[in-house]
Design an enzyme around this catalytic site. Structure first.
Site, short mmCIF file in Angstrom:
data_model
loop_
_atom_site.label_atom_id
_atom_site.label_comp_id
_atom_site.label_asym_id
_atom_site.label_seq_id
_atom_site.Cartn_x
_atom_site.Cartn_y
_atom_site.Cartn_z
N ASP A 187 0.65 -1.05 0.40
CA ASP A 187 -0.38 0.18 0.02
C ASP A 187 0.83 1.73 -0.12
OD1 ASP A 187 -3.05 0.60 0.36
OD2 ASP A 187 -2.00 1.56 1.13
N TYR A 321 -3.31 10.70 0.59
CA TYR A 321 -3.63 10.71 -0.73
C TYR A 321 -3.79 12.17 -1.44
CZ TYR A 321 -5.69 5.93 0.16
OH TYR A 321 -5.50 5.27 1.00
N HIS A 377 -4.77 -8.06 0.90
CA HIS A 377 -4.31 -6.52 0.99
C HIS A 377 -3.41 -6.11 2.35
CE1 HIS A 377 -3.76 -2.50 -0.53
NE2 HIS A 377 -4.00 -2.04 0.39
#
Length: 407
Positions: A187, A321, A377
């Site tokens: 990630d 982000y 994930h």
């Protein structure tokens, strides 16, 4: 083995009783939303029935003092470093020295919506493989909390993966005193680790990734035309993102609009984050309730959520982000490529298309490629034994642990 003195302050997790009580009171007053018909498989987002069970457990049965004991079972520290723009950042990290004289320094970096807890179950197997009937290498395991996450400090302005990579390098070399080290991540951690390999290649012994974030400049003469397989993969990825990118669109544009709800309501925080665990975890989608709980037991997932809640870091975490794209840290310059030996392990995530190896080799020096048969994930938390063995085997194949690393 005793720890040498390092220029960092010892740290342990401790949340005051009044903050725990406040969380329980807020959970008691949770107001649940209505749920449209047809959300049995989370088509509209987090399931109401799942959230009712999760909130009830968080309120009545979740034992934070016991969780604290588990979080504190490894030595932790906090060190303050100044970035290139003059801002001080306090970095929280686990530091567990491995068994023997030929240990390999290994920094493990988590992503979103995760915390350092994601790696907690693999620290001991990686540091002390002999306890688990495994052969080396053994690692000196370093697990930092990303800047703005958990018990690391909140940045004044969002900080991206390239800048974090520079701080990680200084943590490993200046604070812990390693000349060379290895790194592993998924990630957002894979962005940081990829930037480490680009920006500090002379110090990286090798990297292991569960996500490949760097994107090559396809128009550059060094790049071959996109193959048919790669073309299909790009189209499938774009289709997947059109369906799933709602959270990313908000967090990369107007994260403050979301922050007031997440930082004020523990149920709101859990509802926002649980959806990502369901979609990205290797859960049994045929039984959405029991599949989710089996893959992410309440104590495990609520530890992640509670760390965000008690530290008030969900907004600073979300703004990564916005900082990442602004920094352009995922884009390789024309002709640029990671030359550090790279191992990649693809864990099955049923909503993501498998990455073509040819695409990975455009940006990375791939020396090992594995497709795992289970896990998702959050691989280190979902399948800790499988993950630890894979990481150890990958670095062993690179020849790490055969000679003593300079300090």
């Amino acid at each position: 083995m005793s720890h040498r003195i390092i220029p960092a302050d010892p740290f342990s997790v401790h949340i005051p009783e009044e903050e725990i009580a406040d969380l329980k009171r807020r959970l008691q007053r949770t107001r649940f939303p209505n749920e449209p018909e047809g959300n049995e498989h989370w088509e509209y987002g987090t399931s109401l029935s799942y959230m009712e069970r999760l909130v009830e457990y968080w309120r009545d049965d979740f034992d934070w003092p016991k969780i604290e004991e588990g979080l504190n079972r490894f030595p932790q520290y906090r060190a303050t470093l100044t970035d290139d723009e003059g801002e001080d950042h306090t970095i929280h990290f686990i530091y567990e020295r491995g068994t023997g004289d030929n240990t390999v320094p290994l920094i493990l970096t988590h992503g979103w919506p995760s915390t350092f807890r994601e790696f907690l179950d693999v620290v001991d197997p990686l540091a002390h493989p002999e306890k688990y009937g495994r052969e080396g290498p053994a690692f000196d395991v370093i697990v930092p909390s990303l800047i703005g996450y958990g018990f690391s400090s909140l940045p004044r302005k969002p900080i991206g993966p390239a800048a974090i990579a520079d701080l990680w390098h200084r943590l490993m070399t200046e604070v812990l005193g390693y000349d060379k080290y290895a790194a592993q991540a998924g990630d957002w951690g894979s962005f940081v680790t990829s930037r480490l390999a680009l920006q500090h290649s002379d110090s990286l012994l090798g990297i292991h990734l569960t996500m490949l974030p760097l994107r090559p400049s396809l128009k550059h003469e060094s790049q071959k035309p996109v193959s048919e397989e790669e073309g299909h993969w790009i189209a499938d990825m774009q289709k997947w993102w059109r369906r799933e990118e709602g959270y990313r669109s908000i967090q990369s544009t107007k994260p403050m609009a979301l922050a007031f709800g997440l930082v004020d309501s523990p149920a709101g925080l859990a509802g926002w984050l649980a959806d990502k665990y369901y979609r990205l975890g290797d859960t049994d989608k045929s039984d959405t309730m029991e599949g989710m709980i089996a893959r992410f037991p309440f104590d495990h997932i609520l530890t992640q959520f509670s760390i965000y809640w008690f530290t008030g870091t969900i907004n600073s975490a979300n703004t990564l982000y916005k900082a990442g794209p602004a920094e352009g840290s995922a884009l390789l310059k024309p002709g640029e490529r990671v030359t550090v030996p790279t191992a990649y392990s693809e864990y099955p995530i049923d909503v993501l298309p498998d990455t073509p190896r040819s695409w990975a080799e455009r940006g990375y020096n791939i020396v090992r490629w594995r497709v795992m048969d289970r896990g998702g994930h959050f691989a280190a938390m979902e399948e800790p034994e499988l993950f630890a063995d894979d990481v150890r085997d990958a670095f062993a194949e690179m020849g790490l642990g055969q000679e003593k690393t300079g300090k």
